[in-house]
Write an enzyme that holds these catalytic residues in place. Structure first.
Site, PDB file in Angstrom:
ATOM      1  N   LYS A 243       0.914  -1.219   0.023  1.00 45.89           N
ATOM      2  CA  LYS A 243       0.009   0.161   0.014  1.00 45.89           C
ATOM      3  C   LYS A 243       0.861   1.256   0.091  1.00 45.89           C
ATOM      4  CE  LYS A 243      -3.705  -2.255   2.723  1.00 45.89           C
ATOM      5  NZ  LYS A 243      -4.970  -1.807   1.996  1.00 45.89           N
ATOM      6  N   ARG A 317     -10.031 -11.791   2.528  1.00 46.32           N
ATOM      7  CA  ARG A 317     -11.156 -12.576   1.683  1.00 46.32           C
ATOM      8  C   ARG A 317     -10.360 -14.080   1.971  1.00 46.32           C
ATOM      9  NH1 ARG A 317     -11.664  -9.370  -3.462  1.00 46.32           N
ATOM     10  NH2 ARG A 317     -11.385  -7.899  -1.975  1.00 46.32           N
TER      11      ARG A 317
END
Length: 464
Positions: A243, A317
């Site tokens: 990120k 996820r």
């Protein structure tokens, strides 16, 4: 090395009904003068009081002390009215003991007061609210206090920086709850984790703080089974798809789903609901190292499905997928999963409104009603099955991200559904887990969005 749960941040005291206290009279903007004496009306007008939402006026007694407080509700029936407006009071009022009168919903006002008094005090002391509240007549003060304490515990976890809260500390929080409520707990780590939960292991392997699957169970074995699953990413660098720094600043909150599940479980067990609770938390840190999983890798899941890694920053996820595969084995009556999963949900709904996904229409209605009842709102979004093709992979059963920029929250929810396909009563909450600014009952910082909703839902279904 021992890993302990930090001391809980203080919230306002809730004193027994009947304790002597200064009255806080809640007044609508329309007709606020009714019921006041001529002198009280004149004094309130002189201070500029008009019943505007969140405003106060102090009425003096004969000796110069505060005899009574007027608190403006505005128009509580307006669509924009804040049902937790009483959450402003702990920070507005001076030191003292107070009682509420005239609140449209005394239980909600009491809870709002306690929630609004929360301050994260682990690293800086001295700014906690000092106004105490007397439990209103007819309000289950013990119940409200339990809910507020569970929320405070969850907020503390989200607010604690990652240097002091990793997978081991998330486990410590779960163990503390297990001890508090007499629950059983099992933690899977190391080689057992790699064998039984390969996606959880792969996501957390690069960190010096080992990943784990936390599995807590509570309640009678023959009771209806409910499983809560919480995403426990203690910190998310994004992995090799790292990120930018601006996106990494709040990543201590990426375990917000675990905090929600822990807070909701604390409420459920404290109320002794008639259910068999299972709490599953995959706890990891998504770090960068030579053994980090890579874009293009193909990983095998607990469910047997192979997953091509399109982006290592879609790690939440992956760990939820393995936990959901375990959750389904018990054939529970209900599965709820909680996660700070996608930026797409925040773009669609903003920070205050979690996205909710389910295939079950009855459950969708029950969840919406529970959110309204608990003043813990969500917004249902569609599980649009045609979008599942966006997760197609040429080398694996599916990719962990879609092949384009659209419908990110929906495709993430569809990804999770592949790992619990037999459980139709499966609800997925995609939440922010953070209050960007202070609102009544919701101080700036970590927030366990949907925890009170989940408790209201389960209490409505399974009694108390």
């Amino acid at each position: 090395m021992s890993h302990s749960v930090p001391e809980a941040s203080a919230i306002a005291s809730l004193l027994p009904a009947g304790t002597p206290a200064i009255a806080v009279t809640c007044l609508r903007a329309s007709g606020w003068e009714e019921g006041l004496s001529a002198a009280e009306r004149a004094f309130a007008r002189a201070t500029g009081f008009s019943g505007k939402a969140g405003t106060v006026a102090y009425l003096p007694g004969p000796n110069g002390s505060v005899a009574r407080v007027l608190f403006g509700l505005g128009d509580p029936d307006a669509p924009s009215a804040d049902p937790l407006i009483a959450g402003r009071l702990p920070t507005l009022l001076p030191v003292g003991t107070y009682r509420l009168e005239g609140a449209p919903d005394a239980s909600a006002a009491t809870l709002a007061w306690l929630l609004g008094s929360y301050r994260f005090g682990r690293y800086r002391k001295g700014d906690a609210a000092k106004a105490s509240l007397v439990s209103p007549e007819g309000v289950d003060g013990a119940e409200v206090a339990r809910i507020a304490a569970a929320v405070a515990m969850g907020r503390d976890l989200v607010n604690t920086p990652a240097n002091d809260l990793g997978p081991a500390e998330i486990e410590a929080a779960a163990r503390s709850l297990a001890e508090k409520h007499g629950a059983a707990i099992r933690v899977v780590q190391g080689e057992d984790l790699a064998r039984e939960f390969p996606l959880i292991h792969a996501v957390g392997e690069a960190s010096t703080r080992p990943p784990r699957l936390i599995d807590l169970t509570w309640g009678a074995e023959d009771a209806p089974r409910v499983t809560l699953v919480g995403k426990g990413v203690a910190f998310d660098t994004g992995g090799l798809d790292i990120k930018p720094s601006s996106a990494m600043l709040l990543m201590k909150k990426d375990m917000g789903g675990a905090a929600v599940a822990l807070a909701a479980s604390d409420m459920v067990m404290g109320a002794k609901l008639s259910l068999r609770l299972r709490l599953l938390i995959p706890a990891v840190e998504n770090a960068v190292a030579g053994n980090a999983f890579r874009p293009g890798d193909v990983l095998r899941s607990r469910a047997g499905l192979t997953v091509e890694i399109g982006n290592t920053d879609a790690e939440g996820r992956l760990i939820l997928a393995d936990a959901l595969a375990l959750a389904e084995v018990d054939q529970p009556d209900l599965i709820l999963d909680f996660s700070t999963l996608t930026g797409a949900a925040r773009v669609a709904l903003g920070p205050d409104l979690p996205a909710f996904f389910t295939e079950d229409e009855t459950m969708a209605r029950e969840v919406a009603e529970a959110g309204a009842q608990a003043h813990d709102p969500i917004w249902r979004m569609p599980l649009h099955q045609p979008y599942a093709s966006m997760l197609d992979s040429k080398v694996a059963d599916l990719n962990n991200v879609s092949n384009g920029p659209f419908a990110g929250a929906i495709t993430a929810a569809l990804f999770l559904r592949r790992f619990a396909p037999k459980t139709k009563r499966h609800g997925h909450f995609d939440l922010y887990g953070w209050n960007p600014s202070t609102k009544p009952g919701r101080p700036e910082g970590g927030e366990v969005q949907t925890a009170r909703l989940a408790y209201a839902l389960l209490k409505g279904r399974y009694g108390g």
